[in-house]
Structures are given as structure tokens and as C-alpha cells.
Motif scaffolding. Structure first.
Motif, PDB file in Angstrom:
ATOM      1  N   THR A 224     -36.216 -51.920  -5.237  1.00  0.00           N
ATOM      2  CA  THR A 224     -36.371 -51.023  -4.093  1.00  0.00           C
ATOM      3  C   THR A 224     -37.318 -49.896  -4.462  1.00  0.00           C
ATOM      4  OG1 THR A 224     -35.191 -49.480  -2.618  1.00  0.00           O
ATOM      5  CG2 THR A 224     -34.366 -49.679  -4.862  1.00  0.00           C
ATOM      6  N   ARG A 225     -37.992 -49.324  -3.458  1.00  0.00           N
ATOM      7  CA  ARG A 225     -38.811 -48.137  -3.703  1.00  0.00           C
ATOM      8  C   ARG A 225     -38.006 -46.861  -3.435  1.00  0.00           C
ATOM      9  NH1 ARG A 225     -40.604 -46.283   1.383  1.00  0.00           N
ATOM     10  NH2 ARG A 225     -40.463 -47.856   3.029  1.00  0.00           N
ATOM     11  N   HIS A 226     -36.778 -47.001  -2.987  1.00  0.00           N
ATOM     12  CA  HIS A 226     -35.963 -45.835  -2.623  1.00  0.00           C
ATOM     13  C   HIS A 226     -35.130 -45.384  -3.827  1.00  0.00           C
ATOM     14  CE1 HIS A 226     -37.297 -46.213   1.471  1.00  0.00           C
ATOM     15  NE2 HIS A 226     -36.940 -47.490   1.471  1.00  0.00           N
TER      16      HIS A 226
ATOM     17  N   HIS B 151     -41.338 -42.988  -2.050  1.00  0.00           N
ATOM     18  CA  HIS B 151     -40.087 -43.129  -2.804  1.00  0.00           C
ATOM     19  C   HIS B 151     -38.982 -42.398  -2.043  1.00  0.00           C
ATOM     20  CE1 HIS B 151     -42.157 -44.868  -6.237  1.00  0.00           C
ATOM     21  NE2 HIS B 151     -43.035 -43.891  -6.171  1.00  0.00           N
TER      22      HIS B 151
END
Length: 256
Positions: free
Chosen positions: A201-203, A250
Motif C-alpha cells: 500500500t502507499r498509505h 502517502h
């Protein structure tokens, strides 16, 4: 018992990291958070565009105001910015008989430098005061000068930091490649390896802040360091899975 956690860190206007992530984490884990804000950052999920530092004497005064009235069971330190502030915070902490978690924030998730080069050396004054230091691998490399290519290098670098005054190092392996993330808790008595499956994930904005604050809550409750780390890692993993998907870069973690 509600653990009282004093946070010494910067503010993230987007709410993903810094003071905002710290408070969210502490509340989610049943603690009470207080803040000594070190800087106001202008940022979102795409990066940091400006930083306004708070005068060191105001940071120290915020700390003292909290300690004199409400008191604290643990301290979490994040973004400090420059050598003058590091020296001031070290002076304010010296003599406190409290668990201290030091997250040596140097670079934001988007790449912005959050610690001046000349301040890196000043961080070593804080090492003996901290119960545990929580660097990621780039921060560990910057502090020790050791190029990190594998887990053996991670442990070696953490041991080097112990030799330079740290009491314990939680070396975070999220920047290392692989499907598994391995974090190493290294103390003067040995080392413990913690693993979890990597979540693609980019989170992940604020993972370091969240982990350090979660460890501080555990220590504030009186847990042993290894147990506090285990619970904190589980919380971060769940918070990544609960990420709401905000922002174009992000994104922030969620509240599990």
C-alpha cells in the motif's frame, strides 16, 4: 490506570504524522496525550512544503507546564529540527525517571529533510536518556555511518548505536526489500527479531510516529520493552489495514 504520555514533536497539517498521529495512537490505545510542539509543518500526502520552528524555550516551557501539573508516565520524542532544540530538550529531560521513546525523525515520507545535518551529531546527547531509540534503516545508517544492505547490517548498526550510548534500539526494517518486514530490538543483553507480512500500500504516512507512540503507551503502562514493542507493531499493522485511502500520495493510517 490511564498512561499519561508527553509528546515532543512537530505538527503535520495533513494529520497523517507528527503530533496528530501521536495523539490519535495514544487515544486509541487508552492513553492520555499531551504535547510540546517543536515545529509547524506545511504538508500533505504529497510532501512537506514549509517548516516553521518553535523557539526552544517555548518547547521547554510546554514540556514543563505538562510535567508540573498533569505529570507523565512516558515521553515520546519525534521531530526536533536543530541542535539548539535537541540540547534544550535533553536538558529538560535530564533527571526525569520516566520511560523515553526517541524516534530520530530525519526525513519525511515524501523526502523532505526534517533534521539539519549539523543536528545529527547532537542527537547523541539524547541517546543515553532514551529507554529505546526507534530508527528506520536510513536513519540508522545516517547515525552510524554503516551501509545497510541486509539484516546482519541492521543488527550491526543497532549494536554500534548501543556502543555510542543508546540503551536499546528498535531498528525498523520497513525500508528493506521483501514480503516480510523484520524489526530488530537490540539491547545490551541481546536481540529479538519481530516479523510481519508486508502490506502492499502507499498509505503508510505516519507509521514511525504511530509505532513510537504505541511503544510509549506500553512503557507508560509498565510493560516490559519487548512486550510494548510487540503490541505496538500489531497496532501499526492493523492501522495500515484500516487506512482510509485519503490523499494522492502517502496517505494516513486508520484507527483500528
Amino acid at each position: 490506570m490511564i498512561p499519561r504520555i508527553l509528546i515532543v514533536a512537530g505538527s503535520d497539517s495533513s494529520g497523517g504524522a507528527g503530533i496528530q498521529a501521536d495523539l490519535r495512537t495514544i487515544q486509541a490505545l487508552g492513553g492520555y496525550g499531551m504535547t510540546a510542539i517543536t515545529a509547524v509543518t506545511v504538508q500533505n500526502t504529497l510532501g512537506v512544503s514549509a517548516v516553521h520552528a518553535i523557539p526552544p524555550e517555548i518547547v521547554a516551557a510546554q514540556m514543563q507546564a505538562c510535567l508540573d501539573d498533569i505529570g507523565a508516565d512516558a515521553v515520546k520524542i519525534g521531530m526536533l529540527g536543530d541542535a539548539a532544540l535537541i540540547a534544550t530538550v535533553a536538558g529538560a529531560l535530564r533527571g526525569l525517571k520516566l520511560p523515553i521513546v526517541l524516534d530520530p525523525v530525519m526525513v519525511a515520507k515524501g523526502g523532505a529533510v526534517l533534521l539539519a545535518d549539523e543536528a545529527v551529531a547532537a542527537l547523541f546527547a539524547l541517546l543515553p536518556l532514551a529507554t529505546v531509540v526507534t530508527p528506520n534503516t536510513p536513519e540508522l545508517a545516517a547515525l552510524t555511518g554503516i551501509e545497510i544492505e541486509d539484516e546482519a547490517d541492521v543488527v550491526l548498526s543497532a549494536q554500534e548505536l548501543i556502543g555510542q550510548g543508546a540503551r536499546a534500539v528498535l531498528a525498523k526494517g520497513g525500508h528493506m526489500p521483501g514480503d516480510e518486514i523484520a524489526d530488530w530490538l537490540v539491547t545490551r543483553d541481546g536481540q529479538t527479531r519481530f516479523t510481519s507480512q508486508r502490506i502492499e500500500t502507499r498509505h503508510t504516512h505516519g507509521t514511525g510516529c504511530t509505532l513510537a507512540s504505541a511503544v510509549a503507551v506500553g512503557l507508560g503502562r509498565g510493560l516490559e520493552l519487548a512486550e510494548a514493542v510487540r503490541i505496538a507493531r500489531d497496532h501499526v499493522h492493523a492501522a495500515i489495514l484500516a487506512a482510509p485511502g485519503f490523499g494522492a500520495g502517502h496517505g494516513p493510517l486508520g484507527v483500528p
